[in-house]
Design an enzyme around this catalytic site. Structure first.
Site, mmCIF file in Angstrom:
data_model
loop_
_atom_site.group_PDB
_atom_site.id
_atom_site.type_symbol
_atom_site.label_atom_id
_atom_site.label_comp_id
_atom_site.label_asym_id
_atom_site.label_seq_id
_atom_site.Cartn_x
_atom_site.Cartn_y
_atom_site.Cartn_z
ATOM 1 N N LYS A 240 0.811 -1.222 0.000
ATOM 2 C CA LYS A 240 0.000 0.000 0.000
ATOM 3 C C LYS A 240 0.844 1.272 0.000
ATOM 4 C CE LYS A 240 -4.366 -1.599 1.801
ATOM 5 N NZ LYS A 240 -4.910 -2.064 3.067
ATOM 6 N N ARG A 241 2.062 1.133 0.508
ATOM 7 C CA ARG A 241 2.950 2.301 0.514
ATOM 8 C C ARG A 241 3.142 2.863 -0.899
ATOM 9 N NH1 ARG A 241 8.189 0.764 1.396
ATOM 10 N NH2 ARG A 241 7.470 -1.379 1.422
#
Ligand code: GLU
Length: 464
Positions: A240-241
């Protein structure tokens, strides 16, 4: 139909992410190409972590990407009887055993094994414990082969070999009686007649264990192909980063499924230096031989570039349907607005995503135009009122088609002696609310006569 049988086997513990979608796509393409069978199997034996919501999300994403399956979805949670039967068989022929060890006993065994530089052996004491600990929950362990090696020819990575001394006796049935992944995946892949197992390379280390189970159950071993993982631009595992990893999040952001499919396939596979592939071309050209051995790097700019390409070249009718969905989602009422395909034609060349197109298209549909204040201050002033009146009159009288609209504008230019920009730009603000709309003739035509007149009237009222 060929004999090839492949599958996508997601665990329903979240949405369908980029990596999973790519695995599904590769399997789909192989089956399509070979005239084989593509199976969808939901791996929901981990009852605690599996959710219906996640199943629905996976099915929706597969549908959106057009990855139609020929069989399934099968649910492992509906096949427990089969797994129980197979575990029973392994217990009876001594290839599995019940392990009653406590956590503490297990960790002692592990420590002892580490000291000896080997993997723990749980067998032996466990059998004795069965009599000593009646009624106590137990796990079932597979008795792995300790001697020699387990090897396979991976269709992407080449020959891979493991020392069997590395394998401990893994759990195939938990204390609650549910079977575990490494066991059921084998039973299902075998019972479903899969010829090829194409999956992420996070499963490479599971493969020797699985091969031993195939052999213990007397099944023939399929061909394996492990697809390298996907990394973010910092070369770390995609997460998700790095932005959205859910496939459907991209739909929400205005991406087209064909752009996503084209993008996914290129994350690991190549065909010369070609970048644009229709699904039809992919079915023809895809091959595991051309899947690289190194990890693919997720590049959002390239995905955006592909999306722009597919929007530019998309069929206006189809994009029009999609556009309406995005508009409605933004709360724009479209029922009485102009024809969406015509709107699309004016914006295809200026939109990288459908979301951007919807934002740019809203003015066509809004009853109450949202005006750009700066544009109003500059272009809707007392000075422009006579221009709007003249234009309104000309547009009322003209035949309202492309040619007639152009004529109307020319007539106003002649009447007022002004250059085009002096009429066109205020007209654009009056008709669209801002200065960045598509060509003014196109806008007028798509809006239609009534809306044009109404908007010019409003502008005239705003001038005073
Ligand atoms: N269910 C497994 C997963 O989601 C995949 C199993 C497999 O492809 O063998 O990671």
């Amino acid at each position: 139909m060929s004999d090839m049988r492949v599958r996508f086997a997601p665990s329903p513990t979240g949405y369908l992410h980029i990596g999973g979608a790519r695995t599904a796509l590769f399997n789909y393409l192989l089956a399509q190409q070979a005239g084989g069978t593509f199976i969808l199997r939901i791996e929901d034996t981990d009852v605690e972590r599996s959710t219906q919501e996640s199943v629905d999300a996976i099915l929706a994403a597969m549908e959106w990407l057009g990855l139609d399956y020929d069989e399934g979805p099968y649910y492992q949670s509906e096949r427990f009887d089969l797994y129980r039967e197979k575990i029973q068989y392994l217990l009876e022929c001594g290839k599995a055993y019940k392990c009653y060890c406590t956590e503490e006993e297990l960790s002692q065994k592990r420590e002892a094994a580490i000291e000896q530089g080997s993997k723990p052996q749980y067998d032996g004491t466990c059998r004795n414990l069965e009599a000593q600990r009646p009624g106590q929950p137990y796990v079932v362990r597979f008795k792995s082969t300790r001697e020699g090696t387990t090897a396979f020819d991976d269709l992407i990575k080449g020959n891979i070999s493991f020392n069997n001394s590395e394998l401990d006796d893994m759990i195939i049935q938990r204390t609650d009686g549910t079977p575990t992944y490494n066991f059921v995946v084998v039973v299902d892949d075998a019972e479903m007649g899969l010829t090829h197992v194409v999956r992420g390379d996070d499963h490479v280390n599971n493969t020797p264990r699985q091969i031993q189970i195939y052999e213990a159950l007397g099944y023939s071993v399929p061909q394996f192909a492990h697809v390298p993982m996907i990394l973010g631009d910092d070369k770390k595992r995609l997460s998700k980063r790095h932005g959205a990893t859910s496939v459907m999040a991209y739909r929400d952001m205005g991406y087209l499924p064909e752009a996503m499919v084209n993008y996914l396939v290129r994350l690991g596979w190549s065909h010369g230096d070609e970048e644009i592939f229709s699904k039809h071309e992919l079915i023809e050209k895809f091959s595991l031989q051309n899947v690289g051995r190194s990890a693919g790097v997720f590049n959002p700019d390239k995905l955006l570039w592909l999306n722009e390409h597919y929007i530019k070249s998309g069929d206006p009718q189809r994009l029009g349907q999609l556009l309406l969905e995005y508009l409605e989602r933004d709360g724009v009422v479209t029922a009485e607005g102009p024809d969406a395909a015509e709107v699309v034609k004016t914006l295809q060349d200026r939109s990288k995503t459908m979301l951007e197109m919807a934002q740019k298209a809203a003015f066509y549909y809004e009853d109450e135009l949202e005006y750009d204040e700066k544009a109003v201050a500059k272009f809707i002033t007392a000075e422009q009122a006579p221009i709007f009146s003249a234009l309104k009159e000309a547009l009322e009288q003209t035949t309202f088609d492309a040619e007639g609209i152009e004529q109307a504008f020319k007539q106003v230019l002649e009447q007022t002696g002004l250059k085009f920009g002096k009429v066109g730009q205020p007209a654009r603000v009056a008709l669209s609310g801002g200065t960045s709309a598509p060509g003014i003739y196109e806008v007028a035509l798509v809006l239609g006569q009534d809306r044009c007149i109404a908007r010019l009237n409003k502008a005239i009222a705003m001038c005073s």
